[in-house]
Motif scaffolding. Structure first.
Motif, PDB file in Angstrom:
ATOM      1  N   CYS A   9     -13.474   7.485   2.998  1.00  0.00           N
ATOM      2  CA  CYS A   9     -12.088   7.947   2.909  1.00  0.00           C
ATOM      3  C   CYS A   9     -11.310   7.863   4.224  1.00  0.00           C
ATOM      4  CB  CYS A   9     -12.039   9.363   2.345  1.00  0.00           C
ATOM      5  SG  CYS A   9     -12.825   9.506   0.735  1.00  0.00           S
ATOM      6  N   LYS A  10     -11.420   6.736   4.889  1.00  0.00           N
ATOM      7  CA  LYS A  10     -10.588   6.445   6.057  1.00  0.00           C
ATOM      8  C   LYS A  10      -9.741   5.246   5.677  1.00  0.00           C
ATOM      9  CE  LYS A  10     -13.730   8.349   9.319  1.00  0.00           C
ATOM     10  NZ  LYS A  10     -13.781   8.684  10.687  1.00  0.00           N
ATOM     11  N   PHE A  11      -8.456   5.303   6.034  1.00  0.00           N
ATOM     12  CA  PHE A  11      -7.515   4.291   5.563  1.00  0.00           C
ATOM     13  C   PHE A  11      -6.971   3.433   6.701  1.00  0.00           C
ATOM     14  CE2 PHE A  11      -7.737   7.402   2.270  1.00  0.00           C
ATOM     15  CZ  PHE A  11      -7.627   6.676   1.104  1.00  0.00           C
ATOM     16  N   ASP A  12      -6.770   2.157   6.389  1.00  0.00           N
ATOM     17  CA  ASP A  12      -6.131   1.208   7.287  1.00  0.00           C
ATOM     18  C   ASP A  12      -5.098   0.460   6.443  1.00  0.00           C
ATOM     19  OD1 ASP A  12      -5.475  -0.457   9.400  1.00  0.00           O
ATOM     20  OD2 ASP A  12      -7.220  -1.763   9.144  1.00  0.00           O
ATOM     21  N   ASP A  13      -3.838   0.606   6.782  1.00  0.00           N
ATOM     22  CA  ASP A  13      -2.740  -0.004   6.010  1.00  0.00           C
ATOM     23  C   ASP A  13      -2.780   0.386   4.540  1.00  0.00           C
ATOM     24  OD1 ASP A  13      -1.562  -1.291   8.202  1.00  0.00           O
ATOM     25  OD2 ASP A  13      -2.896  -3.029   7.984  1.00  0.00           O
ATOM     26  N   GLY A  14      -3.155   1.634   4.240  1.00  0.00           N
ATOM     27  CA  GLY A  14      -3.151   2.140   2.874  1.00  0.00           C
ATOM     28  C   GLY A  14      -4.359   1.758   2.040  1.00  0.00           C
ATOM     29  N   ILE A  15      -5.358   1.101   2.650  1.00  0.00           N
ATOM     30  CA  ILE A  15      -6.568   0.699   1.950  1.00  0.00           C
ATOM     31  C   ILE A  15      -7.753   1.486   2.505  1.00  0.00           C
ATOM     32  CG2 ILE A  15      -8.129  -1.233   1.427  1.00  0.00           C
ATOM     33  CD1 ILE A  15      -5.351  -1.477   0.123  1.00  0.00           C
ATOM     34  N   CYS A  16      -8.549   2.054   1.614  1.00  0.00           N
ATOM     35  CA  CYS A  16      -9.714   2.828   2.024  1.00  0.00           C
ATOM     36  C   CYS A  16     -10.765   1.890   2.612  1.00  0.00           C
ATOM     37  CB  CYS A  16     -10.307   3.576   0.830  1.00  0.00           C
ATOM     38  SG  CYS A  16     -11.809   4.484   1.239  1.00  0.00           S
ATOM     39  N   LEU A  17     -11.271   2.223   3.785  1.00  0.00           N
ATOM     40  CA  LEU A  17     -12.287   1.399   4.435  1.00  0.00           C
ATOM     41  C   LEU A  17     -13.656   1.566   3.789  1.00  0.00           C
ATOM     42  CD1 LEU A  17     -11.306   1.907   8.181  1.00  0.00           C
ATOM     43  CD2 LEU A  17     -10.676   0.039   6.645  1.00  0.00           C
TER      44      LEU A  17
END
Length: 59
Positions: A9-17
């Motif tokens: 549950c960490k996001f980059d540009d709105g996508i979950c990593l």
């Protein structure tokens, strides 16, 4: 189909990593039918592959 969440549950540009889904896809998951879930999961897998080393995939 089981929820693809791996509790990262960490996001980059709105996508979950962790799972590769967007915030909207995560929110809608329970309301999707089996075919829609398969499509979202396939798209999420492709996103994770495209993200490369930034993403963490369930092995």
């Amino acid at each position: 189909m089981k929820d693809p969440c791996i509790s990262v549950c960490k996001f980059d540009d709105g996508i979950c990593l962790g799972c590769g889904r967007s915030k909207a896809e995560i929110k809608a998951w329970k309301k999707l039918d089996k075919a829609e879930r398969r499509l979202v999961a396939a798209e999420a897998d492709m996103r994770l592959l495209a993200m490369g080393s930034k993403a963490r995939r369930k092995r």
